[in-house]
Design an enzyme around this catalytic site. Structure first.
Site: not given
Ligand code: IPM
Ligand code: MG
Length: 356
Positions: A143, A226, A250
């Site tokens: 980010y 995952d 996020d």
């Protein structure tokens, strides 16, 4: 004399002003009932402000002086940022990003709680199965660095934006997560990363292991991102507190929001413990719904409850949270999706439960 909290309000884009309006009604009601006051400062920033001040020709995103003044408040309530009329990410990075990264709001706290079975899209999952908090790191990772484009548009183009983690940044978020886990009955903390593929995240593996030694009462666990997404859907009851990096946090918290009943209810805190912090619904600006009074403001009202806790108004925070919980468990509610109940109606119903 009653306490006065200095609160900045940044309603922002799209449905932001509508949901913030209802959040503020609840804040006022709570302040009246619990005997404190709030001095509000409205911040005009967002896409409309950027366009009105020149847009692409030097429009204002979030001037430094305003940003510094914002830091003198106890908290900020944010509605939403994002609008297709501005270049992708410009206003989001310039407003939310600046507040998070330059403001040192290193915790992004995202409680995921199912209030009533009716709101869960997963078969046979009950409120007891969906009760977790995701602690998302909020100041590092891909980010915060500017993207680099080499040979932009050319056949040999290379684009990059590093996933970088510091020991200090990693340790403070992990420590916060352990402290949080200690306050919850299950005392369980899951580290979520992708250290098998992104080897830089080995720093999370090591720091988590080191910090865990200071918290022998916390049961620790690990999941790759995952697999964690899969378990969030298959066995959400496995999670109590989880800590993860900015980008993965996020993603998995949007999944978590759906499991708890959708974007209409999910709230978050961008926290620098004991200092200026920011509270917001996790949903976006829903440009198409702007001005229609259809958005569900419960996420913002839940963000207000989190903000009250941060301000030390515990009783008021619990009252708002309880009002929302009881309302969402009642037959009064026909659905959480936008438009089932109007934005104003939601505000009225919460205020009603609060005794107003
Ligand atoms: C969130 C949002 C932001 C993020 C966007 C608006 C930059 O999705 O708060 O989750 O990615 O952090
Ligand atoms: Mg998000």
């Amino acid at each position: 004399m009653s306490k006065t909290h200095k609160i900045a309000v940044l309603a922002g884009d799209g449905i932001g002003p509508e949901v913030v309006r209802e959040g503020l009604r609840v804040l006022h009601a709570a302040s009246e009932k619990y005997g404190f006051s709030c001095a509000l400062t409205d911040l005009p920033y967002g896409t409309d402000h950027w366009l009105a001040t020149g847009g692409e020709d030097g429009g204002e995103i979030f001037p430094d002086e305003a940003f510094v003044r914002t830091q003198e408040h106890d908290a900020l309530l944010l509605g939403a940022i994002g609008d297709p009329r501005a270049p992708i990410g410009l206003i989001e990075r310039g407003v939310i990003g600046k507040l998070r990264w330059e403001g040192g709001l290193y915790i992004n706290l995202r409680p995921i709680q199912l209030y009533d079975e009716r709101w869960c899209p997963l078969k046979d999952k009950k409120p007891a199965d969906v009760d977790m908090v995701i602690v998302r790191e909020n100041t590092e990772d891909a980010y915060v660095f500017p993207p680099v484009f080499e040979d932009k548009g050319g056949p040999n183009e290379v684009a990059s934006q590093p996933m970088k983690y510091t020991r200090a940044g990693t340790e403070r978020v992990i420590r916060y997560a352990f402290e949080l886990a200690m306050t919850r009955p299950r005392r369980q903390l899951t580290l979520i990363d992708k250290a098998n593929a992104v080897r830089a995240q080995d720093i999370y593996t090591r720091v988590f292991e080191e910090v865990s030694k200071d918290y022998p009462d916390v049961k620790t666990d690990h999941a790759y991102i995952d697999a964690a997404c899969m378990w969030m859907v298959k066995n959400p009851e496995w999670f109590d507190v989880a800590v993860t990096t900015n980008l993965f946090g996020d993603i998995i918290t949007d999944l978590g929001a759906m499991v708890q009943g959708g974007m209409g209810v999910a709230a978050s805190g961008n926290i620098n413990p004991g200092h200026f912090s920011l509270f917001e619904p996790i949903h976006g600006s829903m440009p198409k719904a702007t001005g229609k009074n259809t958005a569900n403001p419960v996420a913002t009202i839940n963000a207000v409850a989190m903000m009250l806790e941060h301000l030390g108004e515990r009783e008021a925070s619990i009252a708002v949270e309880t009002a929302v919980r009881e309302l969402l468990c009642s037959d009064q509610i026909e659905g959480l999706k936008a438009g089932v109940h109007s934005t104003t109606e939601w505000g009225d119903m919460v205020l009603d439960r609060l005794g107003f």
